[in-house]
Design a protein around this motif. Structure first.
Motif, short mmCIF file in Angstrom:
data_model
loop_
_atom_site.label_atom_id
_atom_site.label_comp_id
_atom_site.label_asym_id
_atom_site.label_seq_id
_atom_site.Cartn_x
_atom_site.Cartn_y
_atom_site.Cartn_z
N TYR A 385 0.82 -1.21 0.00
CA TYR A 385 0.00 0.00 0.00
C TYR A 385 0.86 1.27 0.00
O TYR A 385 0.54 2.24 -0.67
N HIS A 386 1.95 1.26 0.78
CA HIS A 386 2.82 2.43 0.85
C HIS A 386 4.06 2.29 -0.02
O HIS A 386 4.99 3.09 0.10
N ALA A 387 4.12 1.27 -0.87
CA ALA A 387 5.33 1.02 -1.67
C ALA A 387 5.49 2.10 -2.73
O ALA A 387 4.75 2.14 -3.71
N LEU A 388 6.47 2.98 -2.53
CA LEU A 388 6.62 4.12 -3.42
C LEU A 388 7.30 3.77 -4.74
O LEU A 388 7.40 4.62 -5.62
N GLU A 389 7.78 2.52 -4.87
CA GLU A 389 8.34 2.14 -6.16
C GLU A 389 7.24 1.81 -7.17
O GLU A 389 7.52 1.60 -8.35
N HIS A 390 5.98 1.78 -6.69
CA HIS A 390 4.85 1.51 -7.57
C HIS A 390 4.01 2.78 -7.75
O HIS A 390 3.95 3.63 -6.85
N PRO A 391 3.32 2.93 -8.87
CA PRO A 391 2.47 4.12 -9.10
C PRO A 391 1.43 4.37 -8.01
O PRO A 391 1.21 5.53 -7.65
N PRO A 392 0.75 3.35 -7.44
CA PRO A 392 -0.24 3.65 -6.39
C PRO A 392 0.38 4.33 -5.18
O PRO A 392 -0.24 5.23 -4.59
N GLY A 393 1.58 3.91 -4.79
CA GLY A 393 2.23 4.55 -3.66
C GLY A 393 2.58 6.00 -3.94
O GLY A 393 2.42 6.88 -3.07
N ARG A 394 3.00 6.28 -5.16
CA ARG A 394 3.31 7.67 -5.53
C ARG A 394 2.03 8.51 -5.61
O ARG A 394 2.03 9.69 -5.23
N ALA A 395 0.94 7.90 -6.10
CA ALA A 395 -0.34 8.61 -6.14
C ALA A 395 -0.80 8.94 -4.72
O ALA A 395 -1.34 10.04 -4.47
N LEU A 396 -0.60 8.02 -3.78
CA LEU A 396 -0.96 8.27 -2.38
C LEU A 396 -0.15 9.44 -1.82
O LEU A 396 -0.67 10.27 -1.07
N MET A 397 1.12 9.53 -2.21
CA MET A 397 1.97 10.62 -1.74
C MET A 397 1.42 11.97 -2.22
O MET A 397 1.31 12.92 -1.44
N PHE A 398 1.03 12.06 -3.48
CA PHE A 398 0.50 13.32 -4.00
C PHE A 398 -0.87 13.64 -3.40
O PHE A 398 -1.21 14.82 -3.19
N LEU A 399 -1.67 12.61 -3.10
CA LEU A 399 -2.95 12.83 -2.44
C LEU A 399 -2.74 13.44 -1.06
O LEU A 399 -3.46 14.37 -0.66
N ARG A 400 -1.75 12.94 -0.33
CA ARG A 400 -1.45 13.48 0.99
C ARG A 400 -1.03 14.96 0.89
O ARG A 400 -1.42 15.78 1.73
N ILE A 401 -0.25 15.29 -0.11
CA ILE A 401 0.18 16.69 -0.28
C ILE A 401 -1.03 17.58 -0.52
O ILE A 401 -1.17 18.66 0.09
N PHE A 402 -1.95 17.15 -1.40
CA PHE A 402 -3.15 17.94 -1.69
C PHE A 402 -4.01 18.10 -0.45
O PHE A 402 -4.47 19.21 -0.13
N LEU A 403 -4.25 17.01 0.28
CA LEU A 403 -5.08 17.10 1.49
C LEU A 403 -4.42 17.97 2.55
O LEU A 403 -5.11 18.67 3.30
N GLY A 404 -3.10 17.95 2.61
CA GLY A 404 -2.40 18.82 3.55
C GLY A 404 -2.62 20.28 3.24
O GLY A 404 -2.80 21.11 4.17
N LEU A 405 -2.64 20.64 1.97
CA LEU A 405 -2.90 22.03 1.59
C LEU A 405 -4.33 22.43 1.94
O LEU A 405 -4.57 23.55 2.44
N VAL A 406 -5.30 21.53 1.71
CA VAL A 406 -6.69 21.81 2.08
C VAL A 406 -6.81 21.98 3.59
O VAL A 406 -7.48 22.89 4.09
N PHE A 407 -6.14 21.11 4.34
CA PHE A 407 -6.20 21.15 5.80
C PHE A 407 -5.66 22.46 6.34
O PHE A 407 -6.31 23.12 7.17
N ILE A 408 -4.51 22.86 5.88
CA ILE A 408 -3.89 24.08 6.42
C ILE A 408 -4.68 25.31 6.00
O ILE A 408 -4.72 26.32 6.71
N THR A 409 -5.39 25.24 4.86
CA THR A 409 -6.27 26.34 4.44
C THR A 409 -7.42 26.51 5.43
O THR A 409 -7.75 27.62 5.85
N GLY A 410 -8.03 25.38 5.82
CA GLY A 410 -9.14 25.44 6.77
C GLY A 410 -8.71 25.98 8.12
O GLY A 410 -9.39 26.83 8.72
N VAL A 411 -7.58 25.50 8.63
CA VAL A 411 -7.07 25.98 9.92
C VAL A 411 -6.78 27.48 9.85
O VAL A 411 -7.11 28.25 10.76
N GLY A 412 -6.17 27.91 8.75
CA GLY A 412 -5.83 29.32 8.60
C GLY A 412 -7.06 30.20 8.55
O GLY A 412 -7.05 31.32 9.09
N MET A 413 -8.14 29.74 7.94
CA MET A 413 -9.35 30.54 7.85
C MET A 413 -10.01 30.71 9.21
O MET A 413 -10.57 31.77 9.51
N ILE A 414 -9.95 29.68 10.07
CA ILE A 414 -10.51 29.82 11.42
C ILE A 414 -9.66 30.76 12.25
O ILE A 414 -10.18 31.63 12.96
#
Length: 524
Positions: A385-414
């Motif tokens: 699941y977390h194997a970064l040598e495979h495309p799914p693992g790399r896709a998970l990494m980019f998903l985490r980056i996107f969700l992190g940006l959404v998260f910090i946006t919400g905290v900043g707005m409050i």
């Protein structure tokens, strides 16, 4: 204002905690016992597949296997040809060490690749007669000429000789790659004379059945199971002993996240036990492990996004930023409360709850599940699941980056709403750093792993991902079961039994809307 509380009245519930804990331990022991007894014992990894060589693909990888330091691996390969392989002169099995493997991947010609091999073993087929053709798509009555060839050899680690740069080979864990090839196919046009070949490979790592890159992973899984199981039981105990009081509704999702993480470790431990028995393991258990891990990740992401968006905080505290027509405001309308929307939708049987928020929650869960299942398509023996040598693992990494940006946006707005109490402002700063650390952890771990030698990356990634998940689950557990002094968020978002001490009472006095309280039993 939006408040959530759980009220329990059944006084018999707390007595269930010890019996539940005992039952869980008993089921765990029984599962491991059954897995270790009913499966016949074996001492090697077993791999099988199909090969068809051609001028465009003159070689095919049978298997990759890690051998421990100062050890001798053994491989036993049975090749079956469906028809006569007419030109066997250059048909061989080659074994490559991981030092040469990058150069092998870069080479364009078969002759260049085989010059880098540690061993070259000829393949000679023997005629076995006309037999049933068991290939997919064939009828039961179909028959074919069968030829077989068996290759047995040892793999010394470290291998003899020097590496390409003239340096001595280190005595360390080492990957070996086993390929069959026919270099004549790239020079002569006789693809039609190359029949289908199936293989069954049995590999032994010294006297051990598990590959060297799995060393220490079993201990990590036991630690993860114990830690996540303890958090689950702690949260359940807190839930069951709160009789007539209120607890944060998010505790249900935290329990699910901890429970899924524990279930993932348990399934993988049993899979390893089965693998130790038959050299193949259990595909179902390994797949369940991946999906439980994905569920745990999605639940943690839901909680962080919801809290970052002000879930259960009074609208007075969240301010008007969430209702603005700015790009950030429109974005946060859909993701400010995915966890709460999903809970409301389920509890009301689809009558109420934010459709957008519920869609975001379900999408997050399905995306994580899809990535876990995508990882199952790669030919690895253990959870990828977390194997970064495979495309799914790399896709998970980019998903985490996107969700992190959404998260910090919400905290900043409050924090920038102008109505946030000073105590909550300090908490949100710390929580924002913790949440952002979680979302950035996988990219950070992957970057760190890339600095390590290739043979250490598999174990480092497993340990890094497990530590990050454990820290996030422990932080969320503290957030939702701590006392009134545990955090400002807890005090603001938790409905208190004593209205006089409820900080949200004045803040939300003018708020209106449907009650979103959850209650178990009768309210006192």
């Amino acid at each position: 204002a939006s408040h959530h509380n759980l009220t329990t009245t059944d006084t018999s519930l707390p007595t269930m905690t010890s019996s539940c804990s005992s039952s869980c331990r008993l089921m765990m022991l029984l599962s491991l016992l059954v897995a270790s007894i009913i499966i016949p014992y074996s001492e090697a990894k077993v791999s099988s597949g199909k090969v068809h060589l051609s001028g465009a693909q003159t070689e095919s990888t049978l298997v990759k296997f890690a051998v421990s330091p100062s050890s001798t691996g053994k491989i036993d390969v049975l090749l079956t040809s469906y028809g006569m392989y007419e030109n066997e002169l250059e048909l061989k099995m080659h074994i490559y060490a991981d030092e040469e493997w990058p150069a092998v991947k870069r080479a364009t010609l078969c002759s260049q690749k085989v010059s880098l091999a540690q061993k070259s073993l000829p393949i000679v087929f023997d005629y076995k007669g006309m037999m049933s053709d068991t290939r997919p798509g064939k009828k039961k009555t179909d028959r074919a000429e069968m030829y077989t060839s068996r290759i047995q050899t040892d793999i010394e680690n470290p291998p003899s000789g020097r590496i390409a740069q003239g340096k001595e080979r280190k005595d360390r864990s080492r990957y070996f790659y086993f390929l069959i090839d026919d270099c004549s196919l790239e020079r002569y046009n006789h693809d039609d004379k190359a029949p289908d070949i199936t293989f069954d490979a049995t590999i032994l790592n010294g006297s051990d059945h598990l590959p060297a890159d799995e060393a220490g992973i079993g201990f990590l899984l036991v630690l993860t199971l114990a830690f996540s199981g303890a958090l689950t039981m702690l949260l359940l105990f807190k839930l069951l002993r709160t009789i007539g009081g209120e607890v944060h509704v998010a505790i249900i999702i935290v329990i699910a996240a901890c429970g899924c993480n524990a279930a993932s470790s348990l399934c993988e431990l049993i899979h390893r036990s089965v693998f130790a028995a038959n050299g193949v393991g259990s595909y179902s258990l390994d797949a369940l492990s991946s999906h439980f891990e994905a569920l745990s990740d999605s639940f943690v992401a839901l909680i962080l996004l919801s809290i970052g968006g002000g879930w259960t905080l009074p609208s007075d505290v969240k301010g008007d930023g969430f209702n603005s027509e700015s790009g950030a405001g429109k974005l946060m309308k859909g993701v400010r409360n995915p966890a709460g929307s999903l809970i409301d939708f389920i509890s009301s049987k689809g009558v109420s709850g934010s459709g957008t928020g519920g869609f975001v929650a379900l999408s997050l869960i399905l995306i994580h599940a899809g990535l876990a299942q995508w990882g199952r398509t790669f030919d690895d023996d253990f959870d990828t699941y977390h194997a970064l040598e495979h495309p799914p693992g790399r896709a998970l990494m980019f998903l985490r980056i996107f969700l992190g940006l959404v998260f910090i946006t919400g905290v900043g707005m409050i924090r920038s709403s102008g109505r946030c109490p000073p105590s909550l402002m300090s908490f949100l700063t710390k929580f924002g750093l913790v949440g952002l650390s979680y979302f950035a952890s996988l990219p950070g771990v992957s970057l760190f792993c890339k600095t390590l030698p290739y043979y250490q990356r598999h174990q480092a990634l497993h340990w890094g991902a497990a530590i990050v998940q454990a820290c996030s689950l422990a932080s969320l557990t503290w957030l939702f079961i701590g006392n009134s002094d545990s955090s400002a968020y807890h005090r603001l978002s938790r409905v208190s039994k004593d209205a006089a001490t409820d900080m949200t009472a004045d803040l939300a006095a003018s708020s209106s809307g449907r009650s979103t309280s959850w209650k178990f039993g009768k309210t006192k």
